[in-house]
Scaffold this motif. Structure first.
Motif, PDB file in Angstrom:
ATOM      1  N   LYS A   2       7.727   2.443 -15.250  1.00 50.94           N
ATOM      2  CA  LYS A   2       8.209   2.023 -13.950  1.00 50.94           C
ATOM      3  C   LYS A   2       8.176   3.236 -13.031  1.00 50.94           C
ATOM      4  O   LYS A   2       8.610   4.329 -13.414  1.00 50.94           O
ATOM      5  CB  LYS A   2       9.633   1.512 -14.197  1.00 50.94           C
ATOM      6  N   ARG A   3       7.629   3.066 -11.850  1.00 48.05           N
ATOM      7  CA  ARG A   3       7.590   4.179 -10.890  1.00 48.05           C
ATOM      8  C   ARG A   3       8.966   4.329 -10.267  1.00 48.05           C
ATOM      9  O   ARG A   3       9.421   3.437  -9.566  1.00 48.05           O
ATOM     10  CB  ARG A   3       6.619   3.861  -9.758  1.00 48.05           C
ATOM     11  N   THR A   4       9.630   5.480 -10.515  1.00 49.98           N
ATOM     12  CA  THR A   4      10.965   5.629  -9.935  1.00 49.98           C
ATOM     13  C   THR A   4      10.885   6.071  -8.478  1.00 49.98           C
ATOM     14  O   THR A   4      11.853   6.002  -7.756  1.00 49.98           O
ATOM     15  CB  THR A   4      11.815   6.642 -10.718  1.00 49.98           C
ATOM     16  N   THR A   5       9.719   6.557  -8.053  1.00 47.89           N
ATOM     17  CA  THR A   5       9.597   6.932  -6.643  1.00 47.89           C
ATOM     18  C   THR A   5       8.809   5.877  -5.890  1.00 47.89           C
ATOM     19  O   THR A   5       8.374   6.103  -4.788  1.00 47.89           O
ATOM     20  CB  THR A   5       8.905   8.290  -6.464  1.00 47.89           C
ATOM     21  N   GLY A   6       8.652   4.707  -6.510  1.00 45.67           N
ATOM     22  CA  GLY A   6       7.887   3.672  -5.830  1.00 45.67           C
ATOM     23  C   GLY A   6       8.746   2.517  -5.352  1.00 45.67           C
ATOM     24  O   GLY A   6       8.247   1.539  -4.839  1.00 45.67           O
ATOM     25  N   ARG A   7      10.056   2.657  -5.539  1.00 44.40           N
ATOM     26  CA  ARG A   7      10.918   1.519  -5.222  1.00 44.40           C
ATOM     27  C   ARG A   7      10.905   1.188  -3.740  1.00 44.40           C
ATOM     28  O   ARG A   7      10.826   0.050  -3.351  1.00 44.40           O
ATOM     29  CB  ARG A   7      12.344   1.792  -5.691  1.00 44.40           C
ATOM     30  N   ASN A   8      10.998   2.223  -2.939  1.00 44.34           N
ATOM     31  CA  ASN A   8      10.950   1.997  -1.501  1.00 44.34           C
ATOM     32  C   ASN A   8      10.109   3.097  -0.874  1.00 44.34           C
ATOM     33  O   ASN A   8      10.614   4.145  -0.486  1.00 44.34           O
ATOM     34  CB  ASN A   8      12.362   1.979  -0.903  1.00 44.34           C
ATOM     35  N   ARG A   9       8.826   2.850  -0.822  1.00 44.43           N
ATOM     36  CA  ARG A   9       7.873   3.873  -0.349  1.00 44.43           C
ATOM     37  C   ARG A   9       8.200   4.351   1.059  1.00 44.43           C
ATOM     38  O   ARG A   9       7.927   5.485   1.413  1.00 44.43           O
ATOM     39  CB  ARG A   9       6.448   3.320  -0.386  1.00 44.43           C
TER      40      ARG A   9
END
Ligand SMILES: *Cc1c(COP(=O)(O)O)cnc(C)c1O
Length: 402
Positions: A2-9
């Motif tokens: 899971k991308r943890t820095t992709g939640r709210n680009r």
């Protein structure tokens, strides 16, 4: 994963480079690990044959083979792109793999390149020895001279290629002017940003198209692995670089990617401290040698330009002794703390004599034209206490008769 820095680009893409260096591009597995996972795997398995077919057809996002994708490598690529302010990035096996890929992926027989005369020895080998074998012509110029860039342009000029500051002469290229000129002529600018990293200089903020790295240097920063990276637009990375890279294979090993990920976490701190130390050491060396080439000192003819483009002076500078190779070697042999080593960006203070090491292969004539004289010494200032570095240089300069 899971991308943890992709939640709210919209939020995460606005983080500043020092934050991206610690958090950018992090993916987490179902274990929720804090530190990035190391995926030492060459291949991937599929739940069924249809999934395999879909992945090869590009209809499914999953990975197929580590020459093409690897989760650890991809974390590094996302992190570097976010720090650089680039749309995309691809990691490479070394800095020279990055330079070679960034250039050859877009050049063909009949194309022309304008390149800075002062450059890393292997970069000069690409333009001087490799490209002519494939019908690619290069004009090398004094990169400090904006008019020289313009005068060298031909109808078939495809690429501008340079470093700033350049190794080891510390020539500075006027990024905004030269990138603007390239843009006006439809030329792609490729900047080798190894001396700075995005912590100290972001060439894309000045209009550069492609930024290529030796991540071996400041990004790892602790002298452990070779690595490289190429940053650019989605169109450049996916349509131009990727077909070249996937099929020629200058792929970064996952372990090396993981080491660089760990290195990036401390990059901002190291780059700032090493720059501070390099300034203190430079101020001392300036009092003892006939000539110093240090972008952080007012004596550098392009000091103002350097400081307008760079956040700090960086860890590297050069100085020139009147006594040629013999005096330079005497100084190096007298060092007690600093090492004789041609690496840069390391947390250790390292000195080298470029004419007999990094620029040996360029030949005497090439060195002369670049300004790499026999009395030149290049220093990478590390994280040791600057007073100890100065004390060591003090006694070594004395031993060399200075
Ligand atoms: C070191 C260096 C390279 C080559 O990088 P490697 O990781 O050693 O292959 C290219 N350009 C510059 C400016 C460098 O300092």
């Amino acid at each position: 994963m899971k991308r943890t820095t992709g939640r709210n680009r919209a939020i995460t893409s606005q983080w500043r480079p020092a934050t991206q260096a610690v958090r950018g591009g992090t993916w987490r597995s179902e274990q929720g690990e804090t530190s990035e996972a190391l995926f030492l795997t060459s291949g991937y398995c599929y739940d069924d044959a249809q999934t395999a077919a879909a992945r090869f057809a590009g209809d499914d996002d999953g990975m197929t083979y580590s020459r093409l994708q690897n989760p650890t490598v991809q974390m590094l690529e996302e992190r570097i792109a976010l720090m650089e302010g680039a749309a995309a990035c691809r990691a490479q096996a070394s800095g020279m793999a990055a330079m070679t890929a960034a250039l050859l992926c877009q050049l063909s027989a009949g194309d022309h390149v304008v390149a800075a005369r002062a450059a890393f020895g292997s970069c000069r080998w690409l333009t001087d020895s490799l490209f002519p074998r494939f019908g690619i012509e290069t004009t090398t110029i004094d990169s400090r001279d904006n008019a020289a860039w313009e005068q060298a342009i031909r109808p078939n000029t495809k690429v501008f290629f340079f470093e700033t500051p350049a190794n080891p002469t510390m020539d500075i290229v006027d990024l905004a002017t030269v990138c603007g000129l390239a843009k006006a002529h439809g030329i792609t600018t490729v900047v080798d940003n190894a001396f700075c990293t995005p912590a100290l200089q972001r060439p894309m903020d000045f209009g550069a198209d492609v930024v290529a790295y030796s991540a071996t240097k400041l990004m790892d920063g602790q002298g452990r692995v070779l690595a490289g990276a190429v940053c650019g637009s989605e169109a450049f990375i996916n349509d131009v670089l990727l077909p070249f890279q996937r099929n020629t294979g200058p792929t970064l090993a996952p372990f090396n990617a993981w080491v660089v990920l760990k290195g990036l976490e401390t990059l901002d701190m190291r780059a700032r401290r090493q720059s501070e130390n390099a300034l203190a050491v430079g101020k001392f060396v300036e009092t003892r040698v006939p000539k110093i080439l240090h972008p952080g000192l007012a004596s550098h003819p392009q000091h103002n330009l350097a400081m307008a483009q760079m956040k700090a002076c960086g860890p590297i500078f050069s100085f020139i002794l009147d006594g040629g190779r013999e005096q330079a070697h005497t100084l190096l042999n007298a060092l007690e703390l600093a090492d004789i080593s041609n690496n840069i960006g390391d947390s250790r203070t390292l000195l080298t004599h470029p004419a007999s090491t990094t620029h040996h292969g360029v030949g005497a004539e090439g060195r002369e034209a670049m300004g790499v004289v026999e009395g030149m010494i290049r220093i990478n200032v590390g994280l040791e206490d600057p007073e100890d570095i100065i004390a060591d240089l003090d006694q070594a300069l004395t031993a060399a008769g200075l």
